[in-house]
Design a protein around this motif. Sequence first.
Motif, PDB file in Angstrom:
ATOM      1  N   LEU A 364       0.808  -1.218   0.000  1.00 22.76           N
ATOM      2  CA  LEU A 364       0.000   0.000   0.000  1.00 22.76           C
ATOM      3  C   LEU A 364       0.841   1.268   0.000  1.00 22.76           C
ATOM      4  CD1 LEU A 364      -2.901  -0.898   2.458  1.00 22.76           C
ATOM      5  CD2 LEU A 364      -2.857  -1.010  -0.035  1.00 22.76           C
ATOM      6  N   ALA A 365       2.170   1.091  -0.012  1.00 19.93           N
ATOM      7  CA  ALA A 365       3.041   2.266   0.047  1.00 19.93           C
ATOM      8  C   ALA A 365       2.629   3.261  -1.038  1.00 19.93           C
ATOM      9  CB  ALA A 365       4.495   1.842  -0.143  1.00 19.93           C
ATOM     10  N   GLY A 366       2.475   4.510  -0.662  1.00 16.88           N
ATOM     11  CA  GLY A 366       2.136   5.528  -1.660  1.00 16.88           C
ATOM     12  C   GLY A 366       0.640   5.746  -1.827  1.00 16.88           C
ATOM     13  N   LEU A 367      -0.178   4.851  -1.255  1.00 15.15           N
ATOM     14  CA  LEU A 367      -1.622   5.052  -1.352  1.00 15.15           C
ATOM     15  C   LEU A 367      -2.121   5.731  -0.070  1.00 15.15           C
ATOM     16  CD1 LEU A 367      -2.818   1.662  -2.899  1.00 15.15           C
ATOM     17  CD2 LEU A 367      -2.529   3.862  -4.052  1.00 15.15           C
ATOM     18  N   PRO A 368      -3.128   6.569  -0.177  1.00 12.73           N
ATOM     19  CA  PRO A 368      -3.620   7.308   0.990  1.00 12.73           C
ATOM     20  C   PRO A 368      -4.508   6.436   1.872  1.00 12.73           C
ATOM     21  CG  PRO A 368      -4.916   7.876  -0.930  1.00 12.73           C
ATOM     22  CD  PRO A 368      -3.871   6.919  -1.406  1.00 12.73           C
ATOM     23  N   VAL A 369      -3.910   5.424   2.482  1.00 17.48           N
ATOM     24  CA  VAL A 369      -4.682   4.481   3.279  1.00 17.48           C
ATOM     25  C   VAL A 369      -3.986   4.300   4.620  1.00 17.48           C
ATOM     26  CG1 VAL A 369      -5.469   2.100   3.454  1.00 17.48           C
ATOM     27  CG2 VAL A 369      -5.489   3.249   1.241  1.00 17.48           C
ATOM     28  N   CYS A 370      -4.761   4.319   5.699  1.00 15.99           N
ATOM     29  CA  CYS A 370      -4.171   4.140   7.022  1.00 15.99           C
ATOM     30  C   CYS A 370      -4.379   2.696   7.490  1.00 15.99           C
ATOM     31  CB  CYS A 370      -4.817   5.110   8.011  1.00 15.99           C
ATOM     32  SG  CYS A 370      -4.228   4.877   9.688  1.00 15.99           S
ATOM     33  N   LEU A 371      -3.272   1.983   7.668  1.00 14.20           N
ATOM     34  CA  LEU A 371      -3.297   0.568   8.015  1.00 14.20           C
ATOM     35  C   LEU A 371      -2.841   0.382   9.456  1.00 14.20           C
ATOM     36  CD1 LEU A 371      -3.480  -2.398   6.739  1.00 14.20           C
ATOM     37  CD2 LEU A 371      -1.017  -2.198   6.442  1.00 14.20           C
ATOM     38  N   GLU A 372      -3.480  -0.516  10.179  1.00 19.07           N
ATOM     39  CA  GLU A 372      -3.079  -0.747  11.574  1.00 19.07           C
ATOM     40  C   GLU A 372      -3.063  -2.244  11.870  1.00 19.07           C
ATOM     41  OE1 GLU A 372      -1.355  -0.130  14.381  1.00 19.07           O
ATOM     42  OE2 GLU A 372      -2.095   1.920  14.068  1.00 19.07           O
ATOM     43  N   LEU A 373      -2.205  -2.610  12.822  1.00 22.85           N
ATOM     44  CA  LEU A 373      -2.103  -4.003  13.245  1.00 22.85           C
ATOM     45  C   LEU A 373      -2.714  -4.154  14.624  1.00 22.85           C
ATOM     46  CD1 LEU A 373      -0.751  -6.881  12.863  1.00 22.85           C
ATOM     47  CD2 LEU A 373       1.175  -5.939  14.133  1.00 22.85           C
ATOM     48  N   LEU A 374      -3.482  -5.219  14.831  1.00 21.71           N
ATOM     49  CA  LEU A 374      -4.087  -5.415  16.141  1.00 21.71           C
ATOM     50  C   LEU A 374      -3.932  -6.873  16.581  1.00 21.71           C
ATOM     51  CD1 LEU A 374      -7.334  -3.834  17.379  1.00 21.71           C
ATOM     52  CD2 LEU A 374      -6.907  -6.237  17.829  1.00 21.71           C
ATOM     53  N   THR A 375      -3.105  -7.089  17.609  1.00 20.82           N
ATOM     54  CA  THR A 375      -2.964  -8.440  18.168  1.00 20.82           C
ATOM     55  C   THR A 375      -2.901  -8.324  19.682  1.00 20.82           C
ATOM     56  OG1 THR A 375      -0.560  -8.358  18.193  1.00 20.82           O
ATOM     57  CG2 THR A 375      -1.574  -9.253  16.209  1.00 20.82           C
ATOM     58  N   GLY A 376      -2.953  -9.432  20.342  1.00 23.97           N
ATOM     59  CA  GLY A 376      -2.769  -9.508  21.792  1.00 23.97           C
ATOM     60  C   GLY A 376      -3.499  -8.411  22.540  1.00 23.97           C
ATOM     61  N   ALA A 377      -2.746  -7.611  23.301  1.00 22.27           N
ATOM     62  CA  ALA A 377      -3.352  -6.528  24.060  1.00 22.27           C
ATOM     63  C   ALA A 377      -3.059  -5.202  23.361  1.00 22.27           C
ATOM     64  CB  ALA A 377      -2.784  -6.515  25.483  1.00 22.27           C
ATOM     65  N   PRO A 378      -4.016  -4.709  22.583  1.00 20.93           N
ATOM     66  CA  PRO A 378      -3.768  -3.490  21.810  1.00 20.93           C
ATOM     67  C   PRO A 378      -3.715  -2.248  22.697  1.00 20.93           C
ATOM     68  CG  PRO A 378      -6.025  -4.238  21.516  1.00 20.93           C
ATOM     69  CD  PRO A 378      -5.351  -5.262  22.353  1.00 20.93           C
ATOM     70  N   SER A 379      -3.003  -1.233  22.247  1.00 21.56           N
ATOM     71  CA  SER A 379      -2.906   0.005  23.025  1.00 21.56           C
ATOM     72  C   SER A 379      -4.206   0.791  22.890  1.00 21.56           C
ATOM     73  CB  SER A 379      -1.750   0.850  22.504  1.00 21.56           C
ATOM     74  OG  SER A 379      -2.116   1.448  21.288  1.00 21.56           O
ATOM     75  N   LYS A 380      -4.402   1.679  23.854  1.00 21.59           N
ATOM     76  CA  LYS A 380      -5.594   2.510  23.856  1.00 21.59           C
ATOM     77  C   LYS A 380      -5.656   3.377  22.603  1.00 21.59           C
ATOM     78  CE  LYS A 380      -8.224   4.708  27.376  1.00 21.59           C
ATOM     79  NZ  LYS A 380      -8.205   5.900  28.188  1.00 21.59           N
ATOM     80  N   ALA A 381      -4.493   3.869  22.220  1.00 19.30           N
ATOM     81  CA  ALA A 381      -4.427   4.750  21.043  1.00 19.30           C
ATOM     82  C   ALA A 381      -4.928   4.017  19.798  1.00 19.30           C
ATOM     83  CB  ALA A 381      -2.998   5.240  20.842  1.00 19.30           C
ATOM     84  N   VAL A 382      -4.500   2.759  19.643  1.00 21.52           N
ATOM     85  CA  VAL A 382      -4.917   1.987  18.475  1.00 21.52           C
ATOM     86  C   VAL A 382      -6.429   1.762  18.507  1.00 21.52           C
ATOM     87  CG1 VAL A 382      -4.814  -0.310  17.418  1.00 21.52           C
ATOM     88  CG2 VAL A 382      -2.700   0.859  18.075  1.00 21.52           C
ATOM     89  N   LEU A 383      -6.930   1.369  19.683  1.00 20.79           N
ATOM     90  CA  LEU A 383      -8.361   1.125  19.806  1.00 20.79           C
ATOM     91  C   LEU A 383      -9.163   2.372  19.462  1.00 20.79           C
ATOM     92  CD1 LEU A 383      -8.421  -1.056  23.062  1.00 20.79           C
ATOM     93  CD2 LEU A 383      -8.882  -1.791  20.715  1.00 20.79           C
ATOM     94  N   GLU A 384      -8.663   3.520  19.917  1.00 19.26           N
ATOM     95  CA  GLU A 384      -9.379   4.769  19.650  1.00 19.26           C
ATOM     96  C   GLU A 384      -9.354   5.130  18.172  1.00 19.26           C
ATOM     97  OE1 GLU A 384      -8.824   6.735  24.031  1.00 19.26           O
ATOM     98  OE2 GLU A 384      -7.832   7.711  22.318  1.00 19.26           O
ATOM     99  N   ALA A 385      -8.190   4.902  17.564  1.00 24.34           N
ATOM    100  CA  ALA A 385      -8.060   5.226  16.140  1.00 24.34           C
ATOM    101  C   ALA A 385      -9.008   4.365  15.300  1.00 24.34           C
ATOM    102  CB  ALA A 385      -6.620   5.054  15.683  1.00 24.34           C
ATOM    103  N   ILE A 386      -9.224   3.128  15.754  1.00 19.70           N
ATOM    104  CA  ILE A 386     -10.147   2.248  15.031  1.00 19.70           C
ATOM    105  C   ILE A 386     -11.588   2.696  15.271  1.00 19.70           C
ATOM    106  CG2 ILE A 386     -11.029  -0.107  14.831  1.00 19.70           C
ATOM    107  CD1 ILE A 386      -8.202  -1.063  15.649  1.00 19.70           C
ATOM    108  N   ALA A 387     -11.885   3.033  16.524  1.00 17.69           N
ATOM    109  CA  ALA A 387     -13.242   3.430  16.874  1.00 17.69           C
ATOM    110  C   ALA A 387     -13.632   4.754  16.225  1.00 17.69           C
ATOM    111  CB  ALA A 387     -13.378   3.522  18.391  1.00 17.69           C
TER     112      ALA A 387
END
Length: 714
Positions: A364-387
């Motif tokens: 996806l390099a170069g495409l305007p897309v925000c990708l995130e990884l979620l495993t185990g115990a995700p951080s609050k920041a990641v959860l918020e960004a998804i929500a």
Amino acid sequence: MPQDKPDEKASASAAARRPMPPAVEALNRFAAPITALSGIGPAMARKLEPLGIATVSDLLYHLPRRYLDRSNVTPIREAKVGEDVTVVGTVTEADSRTTRSRKKMLVVTLFDGTGYVSGVWFNQDYHKDKLTVGSLAAFSGKVGFLYNMLQITNPSYDILGSEESDERVEGLNTGRIIPLYPATAGVTSAVLRRFVARALEAVKGMADPVPPPVVARFGLMGLEDALSEVHFPSGAEALKKARYRLAFDELFTMQVGLAVTRKRRQSQARGVSHTGAGELADRFKSALPFELTGSQRRAFDEISADMRAPVQMNRLLQGEVGSGKTVVAVMALLLAVESGYQGAMMAPTEILAHQHYRRISEMLAGLPVCLELLTGAPSKAVLEAIASGEVDIVVGTHALVSAQVSFANLGLAIVDEQHRFGLEQRVLLGRKGKDPDMLHMSATPIPRTLSLTLFGDLDVSVIDEIPSGRKGVVTHVAGQDEREGIFAMVAREVGAGRQVFVVCPLIEESDKLEVRAAAEEAQRIARELPEARVELVHGQMKGVEKREVMERFGAGEIDILITTVMVEVGVDVPNATVMIVEDADRFGLAQLHQLRGRIGRGTERAICVFFADPTTEEGKARMEAIRQYSDGFALAEADLAIRGEGSLFGTRQSGLPDLKVARLARNLDLIRKARAEAFAIVDKDPTLSNKENVLLRWETNRRFGGALDWLFHA
Ligand code: ADP
Ligand code: MG
């Protein structure tokens, strides 16, 4: 005519007097905890837990793995060198020694009153833990001669009873058929038989979950009789009828489950319509260093047509490992993103999730897309960004379905290696959005004759072309006598800078023993090939540890990776050219095929060696099939033909109820009829809430691992 409906208050007191409907009453006995049976206390309950036995019905459905009777047991005195036999006797000696070539040799001797025979294993000392002196065991395999003794190398074995158990196998001499159970530490077949007898007693006279008219129309044995016969066969014919009945139930409840799912989907007919122009996917496609294959294009066309439609997509994307499913999945995700929705992709292991994440972020390099990884115990920041919807695409493990994860607007949910997940997890992922489109991906080829049975509710796309430029894999089935030659080849490949997977034997019901076997193997190979960088990765390691080893293997810092089966899925290391599988006859064909798919992903020729000394006709046929067929569909058909009966997927890897119905499933006519009956029942009672269906609903639910609860209660 059923009684008229009394109002709730009145019925509370009336319920005590009025007899319960038979189905409800049967359900209560069936679903009772095993501790309700006499002689099973909390301590025994804990021992039964690893076998998945918690209720009376679990116990009744803990079916014998195989049977012994006089016709298939040979008195040791009559065993002849070169013959395949099964012998039964008491373990008189279990002794491990070190041979001159510094291999560990385990010798376990059986005595049956007519003679002695020894089972011999090399570098598999762990069998000693089960085959203790005094236990009663059955060995099967080819008889040889060693040090003046009859011996069987690598016998397959069962523990029939322990020293202290009161039940022996006199039964054999009176012509009885003895069931053998998949046992675990501290629970022998003899003990299980005793408990099963009590469970049968406890459910005596119970109602049948399959409606009586259906039982009659299909000429089935009653369930109570079938359960009794399958555990305590009165004869070969009755056993056959009993097994047929139980297999039918699997087929039938599966169809009932599908009917309920389908009914719900139809009655809703809601879903997301993805209306994006497809520009993002086009940009992505033109940046790829290769052309899509024809089947990839077709699959994507089918998927995007479904996604554009306002009805929820429920599609299976099938294709061999390496056929390019991920690329198609990414294009689908991009269509979702461009249409203003989020996308999620769920992978069965952390390693795979990381790998997908890494590869997709590169793509996806170069495409305007925000990708995130979620495993185990995700951080609050990641959860918020998804929500909040800031994240467009989330790649993750089953952590995706945990309660703390919520999406702003999930429009497409993809399940990779879908058969590794329970239906429940798949359903839960779908519930993270408002009827999002669902794409299930599978590298396990399912014969077309079975897909109707298994996936009656899914549409299917197939990728049946392998991208060009691959050299393919040469498959070799080897006996132990070829070991030296094979490891010389391994040394040559490592010398040439290539990498090697060694997969250790699959040990039923025990991850601990599996790890021990793998550790022993790693030590041995390190001794045999002192130059090579050898490392071990296994299922009991922590996620980070596993990932770290896999990353170093991917980076070429490890030459030989010893693993338990956990690497089975997805891992992509193009420089790995050799795969060695120990005790390959313990694995299912689908699993072996998956393992083989780990190599041959680069442009070098790859070699896959399956070590196996199959002793049964079936085992031999299976090894011949894996040698002969590189095409997964052909292999799956062969598997079905060989087994006739037995599960298509092992319980370990399957989220679906373990289908023991393959033989029935080949009978398309039977499937159609069972399906028609099941759908008719669900048509009249879409949530199976009528009293006469209560037991059927519970039974269906039990087989779907509780997943349908989510549908019934939705
Ligand atoms: P799968 O998910 O089906 O196992 P992947 O999508 O991971 O397969 O693809 C396997 C490899 O093949 C990847 O390295 C991918 O970049 C490459 N690939 C995919 N499609 C093509 C194609 N049409 N031509 C050449 N290589 C391809
Ligand atoms: Mg894949």
